[in-house]
Design a protein around this motif. Structure first.
Motif, PDB file in Angstrom:
ATOM      1  N   GLN A  85       9.334  13.579  -0.289  1.00 35.02           N
ATOM      2  CA  GLN A  85       8.669  13.757   0.988  1.00 35.02           C
ATOM      3  C   GLN A  85       8.089  15.163   1.126  1.00 35.02           C
ATOM      4  OE1 GLN A  85       8.311  11.355   3.701  1.00 35.02           O
ATOM      5  NE2 GLN A  85       8.594  10.221   1.793  1.00 35.02           N
TER       6      GLN A  85
ATOM      7  N   GLY B 247       4.853  10.816   1.061  1.00 34.67           N
ATOM      8  CA  GLY B 247       5.612  11.051  -0.161  1.00 34.67           C
ATOM      9  C   GLY B 247       5.091  10.172  -1.275  1.00 34.67           C
TER      10      GLY B 247
ATOM     11  N   SER C   2       3.382  14.237  -6.627  1.00 31.18           N
ATOM     12  CA  SER C   2       4.290  14.840  -5.649  1.00 31.18           C
ATOM     13  C   SER C   2       4.104  16.351  -5.564  1.00 31.18           C
ATOM     14  CB  SER C   2       5.740  14.497  -5.995  1.00 31.18           C
ATOM     15  OG  SER C   2       6.052  14.902  -7.318  1.00 31.18           O
TER      16      SER C   2
END
Length: 770
Positions: A447, A458, A482
Motif C-alpha cells: 500500500q 497498492g 510498487s
C-alpha cells in the motif's frame, strides 16, 4: 441714500443691492478664456466627427458593394495536386484526387437538410445572408492577429467555400460580406443551402454531402437518416477531430455533444418531434477507406504531414480551425518535404516485417488479426522524425498506429517519474534523497503511504512477484510497480505530471493521481519518442517534427524549431539515461536487445512496458543518436475495440503467452536500430549515478541487509554474456551506486511510505511492470 435709491430698496424688500462681483478666473486660465482642449473638442465637433466617420464608412461600403461582383464559382478548377517528398528531395507521392459529387437539394431528405441549418445558422431561412456582428468580430480579430472568427451564416460559409478561399485577411472577409448580401438577394435559400452542403469539407477526403454519405455510411445522400445527417452536419465544425475512426475519447464526447446540439435545435425549431428525438441513437460511422495512391506506409506519412501542417496554419492564424486548415491543405498547391529518411524508413519497415508481421497467421490464430504495430524514430539532436511505421497497410488499417493516443504506455512512463524525482530534488518520506541507489520496498501490492496515511492504492508487480528492499536501479531494471507507485507519491503526483508535460506528454485533462504511475493514460509512439528524445538530449526539449518544409504556390509556412529550451536539469536527464542502460543490460530488455549479436558493444538506454490486460506492449529506447518508440496494440479487427495481445504468434512465455515489451517491441527496436544507427557510440553523461557509471571500486562483500525480501525474485539474474563495451559486467565490477542483491544487499531500511489496495487503474485493470 437718495430718494430714488430708497424707493428702489423698498421695492426690493428694503435692502440695497449688493455690488456685482467679478467672476473669478480658474487656475490655469488667462484672460477669462476656456481651456484649449475644450475649445477644440466641443460636443458639437465630436458629434460631427462621429457622424462624418459613419457617413465615410457607409460611402466606402456602398462603393465596395458597387465594385465587388459575384465572381464565377470555380472551386474545382482551383484544386491542385499536393507533392510530398522525402528529406533528400526524392518523390514520396503526389495527391490530387477530388472526392466530390454534387447532388440536387431535392435528392437530400428535408429533415437532413434541416440538420445543417440547425447546426450552423438557425435563422438561415429569414436572415439577410450575413451576420454583421460576427463579421465585425472576425475583422477585428484578424487586425489584432488573433486569427479566430465565429458567427458566419450558411450563406457566408458557402461564399467562402465556393467563391473565395480560407485565407484569413480583412479584404477577404469584406468581400465575403458583400458577396453574401448580393447572393442572398439574387438566389433562393434552397440554392444557397444546396451549394453549401455540396461544397463543404467533411473529412476523409470527402467534399459535399454525397461523398460524405459514402465515406461515413456507405450510402447515397438520399438514403441518409436524420440522425446520420445530424452527424455529418456536426462534422463540419471539426472534421478531423470528430471523425469517429480518428477521434480521441475527448473528440468522441465532443462529437456526440455536437450531434445532440443539432437534434435539440431541430426540436426547438419544430422540425423534429420531441418524442422521436428521444428514440434516436448516435449512428456510429463505418470504418474509413483509404484514398487512391496511399498504399503501404505512404498514406500514414501523408496524413502525419498534413496534420502537422494544419496545426501550424491554425497557430499562424492562416486558418480559423483545424477543419478550415484541412480544407486549405486539401485544396492543393503544396509542396511538402518530410524529414523522413528514405533509407531508415525502409529499414524500419523491414524490421517490423522480419520480427513480427511475417510471424502473424490470422487463419491459424484469430488473435494474430488483432495485432497492430506502430513505431516512430527520431533524431534527438535535431528533432527530425526519420522513420514512421503506421500499420500493415493504409488500405487495410486506416488509423495511424504511430500517432494514435488511445493505448496506455504502461511502464515506459516510469522514467518520467524518476526524472521528476531528480529534477525536483525529491526525497522519500524518511527524508532520503531519491537517487539510483535509494532503497524502496518492492513487495507486490504494498500500500502506498503518504506521510503515514494509506492513499488507497497498492498495485501488484508482474506475476505478483515480491522483491523486498531493492534499489531504484533494480526496480527500474525489473519494472517494479510498487516502488514507482510509492515514488510518485513521494515526489508529488502534481509535480510528476508537470514534468511529464515539460518533457513532451500531452497532459491536458489528465488527473494527477497515483494510478498514473502505471502509465494508465493514453500516449502515442510519436509522443513517447519525443519524451525519450528530450532525455537523450540532456533535458533540452525535443518536439518530433514530421515536416522539413511546406511551400504553397503563393507562400511558404514558417515551421517552429523542434529543439527548444532546457526543461529539466542536465544531470537529472543524464541520470535517467544512465539508469535506463540497466534495463537493457540487466533487466527486462536484456534478452532482445543486450544479447542481440548486431549490438557490437553499442550503449543503449530504454524501457519496456506492458499494459492493462496485455492490450499494449512497448519498448522505447535510444542510442546517443537515435530514439525509437515501438508499440504493439491489441485491436479487434472488426469492432476496433481494445483486446489482449496474449497468444499472438503462438509465443510461449512465462506469462502464458503474454506479449511483453521485452519480446516483439524490443526485437523490432533492436533489428532496426542496430541496422540504422551507423557507428558505435557512447553516451556523454554528467552524472555519478546509475548503471552506466563506471565504478571507482568494487563494493565490499561483507555488507549485510537490515531488511531482506519476502522471497527471492524468480526472474533470472543479470546476464554477463554480452555486456556493452562501455560498461564492465555487473558480476565482476558492479557500480558503487547499485550493490548487487546477491552478495551486497542494501544496508538502509526501506522508506515508510506506501502504494492502493485497489490494484485497478482508472481504465479498470492493472498494468504489468514489463
Amino acid at each position: 441714500m437718495g430718494r430714488a435709491e430708497e424707493r428702489r430698496a423698498r421695492q426690493r424688500g428694503g435692502h440695497r443691492a449688493a455690488p456685482k462681483r467679478r467672476r473669478s478666473t480658474p487656475t490655469g486660465e488667462t484672460g477669462g478664456k476656456r481651456p484649449l482642449i475644450r475649445r477644440i473638442f466641443t460636443w458639437k465637433k465630436v458629434l460631427g466627427t462621429f457622424f462624418g466617420l459613419c457617413l465615410l464608412v457607409i460611402a466606402a461600403f456602398i462603393g465596395l458593394y458597387m465594385y465587388v461582383d459575384i465572381p464565377a464559382g470555380n472551386a474545382d478548377a482551383q484544386l491542385q495536386s499536393n507533392i510530398y517528398k522525402y528529406s533528400d528531395g526524392t518523390m514520396l507521392t503526389r495527391t490530387g484526387y477530388l472526392n466530390r459529387e454534387s447532388v440536387d437539394l431535392a435528392q437530400v431528405p428535408k429533415d437532413v437538410q434541416r440538420t445543417f441549418v440547425a447546426a450552423e445558422n438557425k435563422s438561415f431561412y429569414h436572415d439577410s445572408g450575413v451576420d454583421l456582428r460576427g463579421t465585425a468580430r472576425g475583422v477585428l480579430n484578424t487586425l489584432m492577429g488573433r486569427g479566430t472568427q465565429g458567427g458566419s451564416t450558411i450563406t457566408q460559409q458557402y461564399v467562402k467555400n465556393y467563391y473565395l478561399d480560407q485565407n484569413q485577411t480583412v479584404s477577404r472577409k469584406l468581400k465575403e460580406l458583400v458577396i453574401s448580401l448580393k447572393l442572398d438577394r439574387q438566389k433562393s435559400k434552397d440554392y444557397i443551402l444546396a451549394g453549401y452542403i455540396n461544397t463543404s469539407y467533411y473529412g476523409r477526403g470527402a467534399y459535399g454531402i454525397q461523398a460524405a454519405a459514402q465515406a461515413y455510411y456507405r450510402k447515397d445522400a438520399k438514403d441518409l437518416s436524420v440522425q446520420e445527417g445530424a452527424y455529418l452536419a456536426a462534422l463540419l465544425q471539426a472534421p478531423n477531430q470528430y471523425d469517429w475512426a480518428l477521434a480521441s475519447d475527448t473528440g468522441k464526447r465532443l462529437a456526440q455533444a455536437r450531434w445532440n446540439y443539432v437534434l435539440d435545435n431541430m426540436v426547438k425549431q419544430n422540425w423534429l418531434d420531441a418524442g422521436k428525438r428521444r428514440t434516436l441513437q448516435f449512428p456510429v460511422p463505418k470504418a474509413p477507406k483509404a484514398a487512391p495512391g496511399m498504399k503501404g506506409q505512404t498514406g500514414y506519412l501523408v496524413d502525419a504531414a498534413n496534420g502537422a501542417l494544419e496545426k501550424q496554419l491554425v497557430a499562424q492564424g492562416r486558418a480559423n480551425s483545424l477543419g478550415d486548415a484541412e480544407a486549405l491543405v486539401r485544396k492543393g498547391g503544396w509542396t511538402i518535404t518530410l524529414n523522413i529518411d528514405r533509407k531508415k524508413q525502409h529499414q524500419l519497415e523491414q524490421a517490423v516485417k522480419e520480427q513480427l508481421t511475417s510471424k502473424l497467421n490470422p487463419k491459424k490464430r484469430s488473435v494474430d488479426a488483432n495485432v497492430q504495430p506502430g513505431a516512430v524514430s527520431v533524431d534527438p539532436k535535431t528533432g527530425k522524425v526519420l522513420a514512421m511505421y503506421g500499420g500493415a497497410d493504409y488500405f487495410k488499417h486506416y488509423t495511424n498506429n504511430a500517432t494514435r493516443r488511445d493505448y496506455q504506455p504502461a511502464s515506459t512512463f516510469k522514467p518520467v517519474i524518476l526524472a521528476a524525482a531528480l529534477a525536483e530534488g525529491a526525497r522519500t518520506q524518511d527524508g532520503q534523497p531519491i537517487a539510483a541507489n535509494t532503497i524502496y520496498d518492492g513487495t507486490s501490492g504494498r500500500q502506498v503511504v503518504d506521510h503515514g496515511s494509506k492513499v488507497g492504492f497498492g498495485p501488484p508487480n508482474e506475476d505478483d512477484q515480491n522483491y523486498g528492499p531493492i534499489t531504484v536501479q533494480t526496480a527500474m531494471n525489473k519494472s517494479v510497480n510498487s516502488v514507482f507507485a510509492q515514488m510518485g507519491v513521494d515526489v508529488g503526483m502534481d509535480k510528476v505530471m508537470s514534468v511529464a508535460d515539460k518533457l513532451g506528454m500531452d497532459t491536458k485533462g489528465m488527473e494527477a493521481v497515483p494510478a498514473q504511475t502505471l502509465g494508465s493514460m493514453g500516449a502515442s509512439p510519436l509522443e513517447m519518442a519525443g519524451i525519450y528524445a528530450t532525455l537523450a538530449n540532456h533535458g533540452v526539449k525535443v518536439t518530433p517534427a514530421v515536416i522539413k518544409s511546406a511551400e504553397h504556390k503563393d507562400s511558404s509556412v514558417t515551421l517552429p524549431d523542434p529543439v527548444g529550451d532546457q526543461v529539466i536539469p542536465r544531470e537529472a536527464a543524464d541520470t535517467v539515461t544512465s539508469v535506463l542502460t540497466g534495463v537493457v543490460d540487466d533487466g527486462t530488455a536484456s534478452d532482445s536487445v543486450a544479447q542481440n549479436p548486431a549490438r557490437n558493444g553499442q550503449q543503449v538506454a530504454g524501457k519496456t512496458g506492458t499494459s492493462d490486460n496485455n492490450k499494449s506492449a512497448w519498448f522505447t529506447g535510444y542510442t546517443p543518436g537515435l530514439v525509437t518508440s515501438v508499440g504493439l496494440f491489441g485491436e479487434d479487427s472488426k469492432s476496433h475495440a481494445h483486446v489482449p495481445l496474449t497468444g499472438a504468434t503462438g509465443l510461449i512465455t512465462a506469462g502464458g503467452g503474454r506479449i511483453n515489451g521485452g519480446t516483439y517491441p524490443a526485437k523490432i527496436w533492436a533489428a532496426y536500430t542496430f541496422d540504422a544507427m551507423g557507428s558505435v557510440s557512447k553516451f556523454d553523461l554528467e552524472t555519478t549515478q546509475g548503471a552506466a557509471v563506471q565504478p571507482s571500486e568494487t563494493p565490499s562483500a561483507t555488507l549485510s541487509p537490515s531488511h531482506t525480501p519476502s522471497h527471492t525474485p524468480t526472474s533470472k539474474p543479470p546476464t554477463s554474456s554480452a555486456p556493452p563495451t562501455s560498461k564492465p559486467p555487473t558480476s565482476s565490477a558492479p557500480p558503487t551506486s547499485k550493490p548487487p542483491t546477491s552478495s551486497a544487499p542494501p544496508t538502509s531500511p526501506p522508506p515508510t511510505g506506501g502504494v492502493t489496495d485497489n490494484p485497478l487503474d482508472p481504465g479498470g485493470g492493472q498494468n504489468f511492470g514489463q
